[in-house]
Enzyme design. Structure first.
Site, PDB file in Angstrom:
ATOM      1  N   CYS A   1      -5.276   1.154  -1.642  1.00 34.22           N
ATOM      2  CA  CYS A   1      -5.836   0.161  -0.951  1.00 34.22           C
ATOM      3  C   CYS A   1      -5.394  -1.025  -0.240  1.00 34.22           C
ATOM      4  CB  CYS A   1      -7.278   0.443  -0.667  1.00 34.22           C
ATOM      5  SG  CYS A   1      -7.335  -0.564  -2.818  1.00 34.22           S
TER       6      CYS A   1
ATOM      7  N   ASN B   1      -6.730   8.276  -6.407  1.00 38.18           N
ATOM      8  CA  ASN B   1      -5.493   7.298  -6.332  1.00 38.18           C
ATOM      9  C   ASN B   1      -4.723   6.569  -7.766  1.00 38.18           C
ATOM     10  OD1 ASN B   1      -7.183   5.637  -5.617  1.00 38.18           O
ATOM     11  ND2 ASN B   1      -5.828   4.289  -4.240  1.00 38.18           N
TER      12      ASN B   1
ATOM     13  N   GLU C   1     -14.114  -7.085  -8.156  1.00 35.23           N
ATOM     14  CA  GLU C   1     -13.462  -6.726  -9.694  1.00 35.23           C
ATOM     15  C   GLU C   1     -12.889  -7.228 -10.602  1.00 35.23           C
ATOM     16  OE1 GLU C   1     -14.260  -1.908  -9.114  1.00 35.23           O
ATOM     17  OE2 GLU C   1     -12.027  -2.614  -8.463  1.00 35.23           O
TER      18      GLU C   1
END
Length: 489
Positions: free
Chosen positions: A291, A159, A467
């Site tokens: 997500c 994605n 992240e």
């Protein structure tokens, strides 16, 4: 838009894996299709188990060189990679739109977003440091050192085929690690283009490897090899659990960014126009295939009808179409199976009492690809599958609730905890509800939560680790403690 020049550029359009600074083919191949028209873009080589082993071996050798490279040199090479990515923004965006389907202008935004992680991480390379510590022994000194964890296997989704690579690769490289990257089989072309640009940037051989092929053959090598010390993964919770089990045998570090079931909460004091705009921006980005996409739009009863009216106008204006059509707001879903899954969720919701306000059907006959209509659903039970799992499609589902307590209970009633959104103008509510929401990221009156300088990640079954920012780089380091005795003896 004419693709012929960009997609036929042999210097950028790669169909082989990149291992130890060389382009390597395999005995088999797989097709990469454009989901907007189902045409085959390329046949990409599958390097199989042998290729995966070669890549891990190369990464182990590359790590021995790269870990000893000055952090300032690592910064220089990463900034060169950044420069090349920015220079080839249009080329990379074209590949993303062709193999994943998102609108070209949105694909350009992904390249800019992904480049931000390269830039931030490049400068973090020289900011990795330890601390001097007080110790109980007289005359002794103690300090900590942060060192690279080693070879990292990165498994990335379709994605965000560019940004999910740079968000892992850049901080790992900044820390001094080497990489074996496996992109999703739906979108390998963008990953291979990034490898070409990494080659031009001057990373040492073996430092940066990209392998393509069957996950059943590549995965066990990437998780089981003793040379691999860490696994970074973005994808479904189901696969994340599998990788975590595989990593357990070698006690390997994992950084997992997994599934989500994001609530988008609209309180009775919210700016309803801003909230409707926020849903439209957050929900329909990448066609709802993110997500952090809002999955359950929970609205306080007293303003629900007024909010749905505003949201209906927003969604009715969203146009689905080929990503290379400048008038398209959203592109196709990734494949026909995704369309079938979304349609089944919508039909089940209707059978459970929900009402379709806008859309609610596939658009394959009209548009010729894996398209689903931008959809708004009102009502239905929280026990329905559409409320319990990721929709991963352009469907906004609205639910009504009474007060803060009920809303928090409904929002937290999920095993996931990645992102949540809250629209309110009451600062007391901001503090109470943001602290009460069991999610790793909260967007308050903001439809986007990610950036290169901030931590991205979830709690519960939405993952482990972060992240972005300094936290993203620290994920790829080991903390070592040194005690020196007898300094003053």
């Amino acid at each position: 838009m004419d693709l012929s020049n960009r997609l036929n550029d042999p210097a950028l359009f790669k169909t082989q894996s990149y291992i130890n600074g060389e382009w390597v083919g395999g005995d088999a191949s797989f097709a990469v299709d454009n989901p907007a028209n189902r045409q085959t873009l390329a046949e990409v080589s599958d390097v199989g188990e042998a290729g995966a082993k070669a890549a891990v071996t190369a990464a182990a050798e590359g790590f021995r060189v790269w870990r000893k490279t000055s952090p300032f040199e690592r910064t220089r090479v990463l900034l060169k990679w950044l420069e090349l990515i920015q220079e080839h923004t249009d080329d990379l965006a074209t590949l993303i739109t062709a193999e994943m389907g998102k609108p070209w202008r949105e694909a350009k935004g992904e390249i800019a977003y992904g480049a931000g992680f390269v830039e931030w991480s490049a400068h973090e390379a020289a900011r990795i440091h330890g601390e001097t510590l007080p110790v109980p022994a007289p005359g002794a000194r103690g300090w900590t050192i942060r060192q690279p964890v080693g070879v990292v296997s990165c498994i990335t989704p379709w994605n965000f085929p560019a940004a999910m690579i740079t968000r892992k690769a850049a901080p790992a490289l900044a820390a001094g690690c080497s990489l074996v990257i496996k992109p999703a089989p739906e979108t390998p072309l963008t990953a291979l283009a990034l490898a070409e640009l990494a080659d031009r940037a001057g990373f040492p051989k073996g430092t940066f490897n990209v392998i393509c092929g069957d996950a059943a053959k590549l995965g066990p090598v990437m998780t089981g090899s003793p040379d691999v010390r860490m696994i970074g993964f973005t994808g479904s919770t189901e696969v994340g659990k599998l990788l975590m089990r595989q990593a357990a045998d070698g006690i390997k570090r994992v950084a997992l960014e997994l599934g989500g079931n994001a609530p988008f909460i609209v309180m009775d004091d919210a700016d309803l126009d801003a909230a409707a705009t926020g849903v439209a921006q957050a929900k329909f980005r990448s066609g709802g295939q993110t997500c952090v996409s809002p999955n359950r739009i929970i609205v306080q009863d007293s303003v629900a009808d007024a909010f749905i009216e505003r949201l209906e106008a927003k969604i009715s204006a969203v146009k689905a179409g080929d990503g290379f059509d400048t008038e398209s707001d959203i592109g196709p879903l990734i494949h026909d199976e995704a369309v079938e899954r979304v349609d089944a969720l919508v039909k089940q919701a209707v059978s459970g009492g929900a009402r379709i306000v806008v859309g609610g059907q596939p658009l394959a006959d009209e548009l010729g690809g894996s398209f689903y209509a931008p959809t708004l659903i009102d009502g239905g039970s929280f026990d329905l599958e559409i409320a319990r799992s990721e929709i991963f499609g352009p469907v906004a589902s609205v639910y009504r609730a009474k007060d803060e307590e009920q809303i928090l209970g409904l929002a937290n009633d999920t095993p996931y905890g990645l992102a949540a959104y809250l629209y309110t103008r009451d600062m007391g509510r901001v503090h109470r509800m943001s602290e009460g929401l069991d999610y790793g990221m909260i967007g308050v009156n903001a439809p986007m939560v990610g950036s290169a300088s901030t931590p991205f990640g979830g709690v519960k079954e939405s993952g482990i680790g972060r992240e972005g920012g300094k936290w993203g780089v620290e994920e790829f380091t080991e903390l070592k403690y040194v005690l020196l005795a007898g300094v003053n003896s």
